[in-house]
Design an enzyme around this catalytic site. Sequence first.
Site, PDB file in Angstrom:
ATOM      1  N   LYS A 182      39.620  40.134  40.814  1.00 54.27           N
ATOM      2  CA  LYS A 182      38.524  39.327  40.269  1.00 54.27           C
ATOM      3  C   LYS A 182      37.575  40.215  39.457  1.00 54.27           C
ATOM      4  O   LYS A 182      37.131  39.854  38.366  1.00 54.27           O
ATOM      5  CB  LYS A 182      37.750  38.633  41.397  1.00 54.27           C
ATOM      6  CG  LYS A 182      38.512  37.521  42.092  1.00 54.27           C
ATOM      7  CD  LYS A 182      38.820  36.363  41.159  1.00 54.27           C
ATOM      8  CE  LYS A 182      39.464  35.183  41.863  1.00 54.27           C
ATOM      9  NZ  LYS A 182      39.824  34.100  40.940  1.00 54.27           N
ATOM     10  N   TYR A 241      42.763  41.469  46.208  1.00 57.05           N
ATOM     11  CA  TYR A 241      42.347  40.146  45.666  1.00 57.05           C
ATOM     12  C   TYR A 241      40.980  40.288  44.994  1.00 57.05           C
ATOM     13  O   TYR A 241      40.801  39.897  43.838  1.00 57.05           O
ATOM     14  CB  TYR A 241      42.274  39.105  46.789  1.00 57.05           C
ATOM     15  CG  TYR A 241      41.391  37.929  46.437  1.00 57.05           C
ATOM     16  CD1 TYR A 241      40.086  37.853  46.925  1.00 57.05           C
ATOM     17  CD2 TYR A 241      41.829  36.931  45.578  1.00 57.05           C
ATOM     18  CE1 TYR A 241      39.260  36.809  46.584  1.00 57.05           C
ATOM     19  CE2 TYR A 241      41.001  35.879  45.237  1.00 57.05           C
ATOM     20  CZ  TYR A 241      39.712  35.821  45.740  1.00 57.05           C
ATOM     21  OH  TYR A 241      38.877  34.781  45.381  1.00 57.05           O
ATOM     22  N   ASN A 249      43.326  31.812  57.003  1.00 53.78           N
ATOM     23  CA  ASN A 249      42.542  33.055  57.143  1.00 53.78           C
ATOM     24  C   ASN A 249      41.063  32.728  57.306  1.00 53.78           C
ATOM     25  O   ASN A 249      40.321  33.445  57.959  1.00 53.78           O
ATOM     26  CB  ASN A 249      42.664  33.913  55.869  1.00 53.78           C
ATOM     27  CG  ASN A 249      44.086  34.416  55.679  1.00 53.78           C
ATOM     28  OD1 ASN A 249      44.652  34.992  56.595  1.00 53.78           O
ATOM     29  ND2 ASN A 249      44.666  34.157  54.519  1.00 53.78           N
ATOM     30  N   SER A 273      34.317  35.510  42.177  1.00 51.67           N
ATOM     31  CA  SER A 273      34.130  35.470  43.628  1.00 51.67           C
ATOM     32  C   SER A 273      33.022  36.415  44.063  1.00 51.67           C
ATOM     33  O   SER A 273      32.817  37.465  43.445  1.00 51.67           O
ATOM     34  CB  SER A 273      35.433  35.902  44.320  1.00 51.67           C
ATOM     35  OG  SER A 273      35.207  36.198  45.682  1.00 51.67           O
TER      36      SER A 273
END
Length: 365
Positions: free
Chosen positions: A172, A168, A217, A141
Amino acid sequence: MNGFLKTKAVLVTGGAGFIGSHTVVELLQENETVVVIDNLSNAASDANNLPPAISRIKSIVTSSQAKNLHFIKGGYGDKSMLDKVFKKYNIQAVIHFGGFKAVGESKQLPLMYYRNNVAETLNLIKAMNEHNVKNMIFSSSATVYSEGPPEDLPLVEESPLGNCTCPYASTKLFIENILRDVTMSDDGWKVMALRYFNPVGAHKSGKIGEDPKGIPNNLMPYIAQVAVGRRKHLNVFGNDYPTIDGTGVRDYVHVVDVAKGHTAALHALDAMKSGFRAYNLGSGRGTSVLEMVQIFSEVSGVEIKTQIKERRPGDVAIFYCDPARAWNELGWKTEKTVHDMCADLWTFQQNNPNGYVSAEYNGKT
Ligand code: WQD
């Protein structure tokens, strides 16, 4: 599971998810044999005892291509299940989408994110090693990049990493570092980490797309839900940024282009030298919130009501990439426009006004 399927296959974790499902369609349409494992944490199962996305993928591709899709319900970190999969299928590479991905939820439940995203991936890597499957394409990401000042734009793969704004994003980056270390310890490994910017849109059939649980979101699912009447208006998080119209600018990329980035990476694996290599998957162009609202209104013919609110904590003004490495080394670049993203998303949202993946699925769409 008995018998060994000699046909070369690709193992896709999280293949019932948003980007995973679109990638599975592209793989099948290239006549690949695909084994999907998914624990359905983000989906119910439908009348065929399959996650709705898997049934819909089968309806998008031809019947002979659909026969090349094998679904196994389970967690990608379940070592005994993985052993059975590697013993039954001739897995040549793993495309690893599996993992929780809600930025806000990760701030409330960091341990759940570290356990599921990082610890379970360690089990996956262990199982791959034991079965001598050492090719991985990892769903990374753009959130791994530290948010520097605007002069550091566009982001290239060597841009500074870290200072992640949420667990999050940290998961990654941890997984990227783990994979990089694995490739340093054993030159049999080849790993490509694909860093997505803002994947949006849906398959042109309108059968699969982004279908978040609860209140979205992200910007585009929210706009689509306003357009279809599920939400009253869009809250615009800040219009005082130093951008073209004061609202946040992002690098949106059509989810089908992102999916094709994975098939391009898969094709490039054979020629790749062993080791770890990251690639930006983005358009290289920025679009503001209000520009996106305008384009979606034009495409849908629906006025999107907006209310200007305070900036969202953690947001940056502008965030976009230079995708040149993916073009030079994978032969990949975006083909679809922001209009295409909005048009395909609108088709999907109209076809599925109440979503289709969530546990309330039970045949409602
Ligand atoms: C885009 C712009 C908001 C919602 C996310 C996450 C992560 C990553 C990529 C995978 C911003 C504005 C948003 C709303 C708004 N995915 N906005 N009203 O924050 O760029 O990044 O996508 O790794 O999910 O990092 O995407 O869609 O949340 O926001 O005004 O209701 O839209 O302020 O400028 P973001 P986003």
